[in-house]
Design a protein around this motif. Structure first.
Motif, PDB file in Angstrom:
ATOM      1  N   ASP A   3      -6.419 -42.794  45.461  1.00 54.68           N
ATOM      2  CA  ASP A   3      -6.634 -41.389  45.157  1.00 54.68           C
ATOM      3  C   ASP A   3      -5.549 -40.527  45.782  1.00 54.68           C
ATOM      4  O   ASP A   3      -4.626 -41.043  46.446  1.00 54.68           O
ATOM      5  CB  ASP A   3      -8.025 -40.948  45.618  1.00 54.68           C
ATOM      6  CG  ASP A   3      -8.244 -41.201  47.115  1.00 54.68           C
ATOM      7  OD1 ASP A   3      -7.336 -41.731  47.781  1.00 54.68           O
ATOM      8  OD2 ASP A   3      -9.327 -40.864  47.618  1.00 54.68           O
ATOM      9  N   ALA A   6      -5.169 -33.584  47.037  1.00 57.68           N
ATOM     10  CA  ALA A   6      -5.373 -32.182  46.666  1.00 57.68           C
ATOM     11  C   ALA A   6      -4.885 -31.899  45.250  1.00 57.68           C
ATOM     12  O   ALA A   6      -5.015 -32.729  44.357  1.00 57.68           O
ATOM     13  CB  ALA A   6      -4.682 -31.284  47.698  1.00 57.68           C
ATOM     14  N   PHE A   7      -4.300 -30.707  45.057  1.00 54.93           N
ATOM     15  CA  PHE A   7      -3.971 -30.237  43.716  1.00 54.93           C
ATOM     16  C   PHE A   7      -2.613 -30.709  43.219  1.00 54.93           C
ATOM     17  O   PHE A   7      -2.302 -30.580  42.031  1.00 54.93           O
ATOM     18  CB  PHE A   7      -3.987 -28.700  43.678  1.00 54.93           C
ATOM     19  CG  PHE A   7      -5.299 -28.093  44.067  1.00 54.93           C
ATOM     20  CD1 PHE A   7      -6.502 -28.684  43.696  1.00 54.93           C
ATOM     21  CD2 PHE A   7      -5.338 -26.920  44.799  1.00 54.93           C
ATOM     22  CE1 PHE A   7      -7.721 -28.114  44.047  1.00 54.93           C
ATOM     23  CE2 PHE A   7      -6.546 -26.332  45.157  1.00 54.93           C
ATOM     24  CZ  PHE A   7      -7.740 -26.936  44.778  1.00 54.93           C
ATOM     25  N   SER A   8      -1.781 -31.214  44.120  1.00 56.01           N
ATOM     26  CA  SER A   8      -0.465 -31.740  43.743  1.00 56.01           C
ATOM     27  C   SER A   8      -0.121 -32.862  44.715  1.00 56.01           C
ATOM     28  O   SER A   8      -0.811 -33.049  45.727  1.00 56.01           O
ATOM     29  CB  SER A   8       0.602 -30.632  43.773  1.00 56.01           C
ATOM     30  OG  SER A   8       0.692 -30.060  45.067  1.00 56.01           O
ATOM     31  N   GLU A  13       2.204 -39.491  49.196  1.00 52.72           N
ATOM     32  CA  GLU A  13       1.480 -39.988  48.020  1.00 52.72           C
ATOM     33  C   GLU A  13       2.431 -40.499  46.953  1.00 52.72           C
ATOM     34  O   GLU A  13       2.142 -41.505  46.295  1.00 52.72           O
ATOM     35  CB  GLU A  13       0.580 -38.877  47.469  1.00 52.72           C
ATOM     36  CG  GLU A  13      -0.621 -38.614  48.368  1.00 52.72           C
ATOM     37  CD  GLU A  13      -1.377 -37.347  48.039  1.00 52.72           C
ATOM     38  OE1 GLU A  13      -2.508 -37.192  48.524  1.00 52.72           O
ATOM     39  OE2 GLU A  13      -0.819 -36.499  47.288  1.00 52.72           O
ATOM     40  N   LEU A  27      -9.212 -39.476  40.342  1.00 53.80           N
ATOM     41  CA  LEU A  27      -9.284 -38.083  40.763  1.00 53.80           C
ATOM     42  C   LEU A  27     -10.716 -37.705  41.122  1.00 53.80           C
ATOM     43  O   LEU A  27     -11.679 -38.297  40.626  1.00 53.80           O
ATOM     44  CB  LEU A  27      -8.764 -37.165  39.652  1.00 53.80           C
ATOM     45  CG  LEU A  27      -7.314 -37.398  39.212  1.00 53.80           C
ATOM     46  CD1 LEU A  27      -6.942 -36.415  38.113  1.00 53.80           C
ATOM     47  CD2 LEU A  27      -6.342 -37.281  40.385  1.00 53.80           C
ATOM     48  N   ARG A  30     -12.059 -32.468  44.425  1.00 54.24           N
ATOM     49  CA  ARG A  30     -11.072 -31.783  45.275  1.00 54.24           C
ATOM     50  C   ARG A  30      -9.698 -31.683  44.606  1.00 54.24           C
ATOM     51  O   ARG A  30      -8.841 -30.936  45.073  1.00 54.24           O
ATOM     52  CB  ARG A  30     -10.924 -32.526  46.598  1.00 54.24           C
ATOM     53  CG  ARG A  30     -10.334 -33.921  46.455  1.00 54.24           C
ATOM     54  CD  ARG A  30     -10.033 -34.553  47.796  1.00 54.24           C
ATOM     55  NE  ARG A  30      -9.448 -35.875  47.652  1.00 54.24           N
ATOM     56  CZ  ARG A  30     -10.124 -37.007  47.627  1.00 54.24           C
ATOM     57  NH1 ARG A  30     -11.449 -36.978  47.737  1.00 54.24           N
ATOM     58  NH2 ARG A  30      -9.517 -38.165  47.483  1.00 54.24           N
ATOM     59  N   ASN A  31      -9.480 -32.444  43.544  1.00 53.01           N
ATOM     60  CA  ASN A  31      -8.200 -32.425  42.840  1.00 53.01           C
ATOM     61  C   ASN A  31      -8.171 -31.412  41.699  1.00 53.01           C
ATOM     62  O   ASN A  31      -7.181 -31.339  40.971  1.00 53.01           O
ATOM     63  CB  ASN A  31      -7.875 -33.805  42.272  1.00 53.01           C
ATOM     64  CG  ASN A  31      -7.817 -34.882  43.327  1.00 53.01           C
ATOM     65  OD1 ASN A  31      -8.560 -35.860  43.275  1.00 53.01           O
ATOM     66  ND2 ASN A  31      -6.947 -34.711  44.317  1.00 53.01           N
ATOM     67  N   LEU A  41      -0.925 -31.762  37.479  1.00 55.78           N
ATOM     68  CA  LEU A  41      -1.069 -32.899  38.386  1.00 55.78           C
ATOM     69  C   LEU A  41      -0.977 -34.220  37.625  1.00 55.78           C
ATOM     70  O   LEU A  41      -0.267 -35.140  38.061  1.00 55.78           O
ATOM     71  CB  LEU A  41      -2.402 -32.809  39.120  1.00 55.78           C
ATOM     72  CG  LEU A  41      -2.783 -34.008  40.001  1.00 55.78           C
ATOM     73  CD1 LEU A  41      -1.748 -34.237  41.100  1.00 55.78           C
ATOM     74  CD2 LEU A  41      -4.172 -33.822  40.593  1.00 55.78           C
TER      75      LEU A  41
END
Length: 337
Positions: A3, A6-8, A13, A27, A30-31, A41
């Motif tokens: 996983d 966050a958003f980006s 990662e 995902l 929280r994403n 994303l």
């Protein structure tokens, strides 16, 4: 499959997702900030690798729906079961429409796969399953799941049935405990496995086994059991799609040992892809120490999961079929109060 936070993506990662053993990303809520952010994303994740990483999500409906604002609110599967009792034809059509809306909206935003449908039976015993199940009747579960799977397929998405052979009888939540099921194989085969024996079983692209120990069948949870995954699922049922482990960081997986032992046990039992969620430290530990044999048949099965088609959000919004299905699903959810 691992996983992201966050958003980006972060630099760490990007490195993790570029590791050759990583084949997918799952995902979570929280994403998601907005449909536009989600599309950015998923585009970023897909651009990292060729072939692209598979992007998945638990987006079932009801209380398990990760993306809300800008996405159609989906009903819990129990609501479809209740509709089927009132009107079989209407229940089946609503299930198909739910599958279509679910898949079309995800695909339009770059998500390739949802871990759905839940094929567990509702015995009134398992709070973690509860209204995620269509019904306690295996015939109703099979019929409605087949209709939902048809809707997913019409949008271009495969289906992943869970949690094989069935999580509905075990009371403990495998996220925080080690569930046990004391029934005989014959009892489980006649009831919980019935949906997989239905023609639906041949239409599933994937199956996710339960972190449940079926005490009178095997000492290992199903996801670590060659008996359940090979002798029963592959050989007796003839399933040839992807077998995903459930999340290996769940308490129900702890019986196998540390993260390396869990992944090795799941792989040896017959899982094509293992999930490590919410613990990037354990994902990195596993990637540093694990050297499994990459089986060509597993790679081919995973490649077959790739969506067949996808419309962009603007094209989807004016598609008559989607508009009609979205209206019907929204009316059902509104009627639930």
């Amino acid at each position: 499959m691992c996983d992201v936070a966050a958003f980006s993506l972060t630099d760490d990662e990007r490195v993790r997702l570029s590791h050759p053993l990583v084949g997918g990303v799952i995902l979570f809520k929280r994403n998601f900030e907005s449909p536009e952010q989600l599309a950015a994303l998923t585009q970023e994740i897909h651009a990292l690798r060729s072939p692209n990483l598979i992007i998945a999500v638990d987006h079932e409906g009801g209380r398990v729906q990760r993306f809300l604002g800008g996405f159609t609110r989906l009903p819990p599967m129990r609501a479809l079961g209740e509709q089927w009792v009132r009107d079989h034809v209407a229940g089946l059509e609503l299930a198909r429409q739910t599958g279509y809306v679910l898949a079309a909206e995800l695909l339009a935003h770059g998500v390739d796969l949802s871990f759905t449908p839940v094929l567990d039976l509702d015995y009134g015993r398992s709070a973690v399953i509860g209204d995620r199940a269509f019904s306690g009747d295996p015939g109703i579960v099979a019929a409605l799941a087949q209709a939902l799977v048809a809707g997913l397929g019409e949008a271009g998405m495969g289906a992943v049935g869970k949690h094989f052979p069935g999580h509905g009888w075990a009371e403990a939540d495998s996220h925080v405990g080690i569930p046990r099921d004391e029934r005989s194989f014959e009892q489980i085969w006649a009831s919980d496995i019935a949906p997989y024996r239905h023609r639906l079983g041949r239409q599933l692209a994937g199956v996710m086994p339960a972190h449940v120990i079926y005490e009178h069948v095997d000492a290992q949870p199903a996801g670590f059991s060659p008996y359940w995954l090979q002798a029963v699922l592959r050989e007796r049922l003839g399933f040839d799609g992807v077998v995903f482990s459930d999340d290996l960081t769940m308490e129900g997986a702890s019986v196998a040992g540390d993260i390396l032992a869990r992944a090795a046990a799941a792989h040896a039992a017959g899982c094509d892809m293992v999930l490590v969620c919410n613990r990037p430290d354990l994902a990195d530990d596993l990637l540093a120490r694990w050297a499994p044999e990459i089986l060509p048949r597993s790679t081919a099965r995973i490649e077959a999961l790739r969506p067949r088609q996808a419309k962009d959000p603007f094209e989807l919004a004016v598609e008559p079929r989607y508009v009609a299905a979205q209206r019907a699903v929204s009316e059902l959810v509104a009627s639930l109060g």
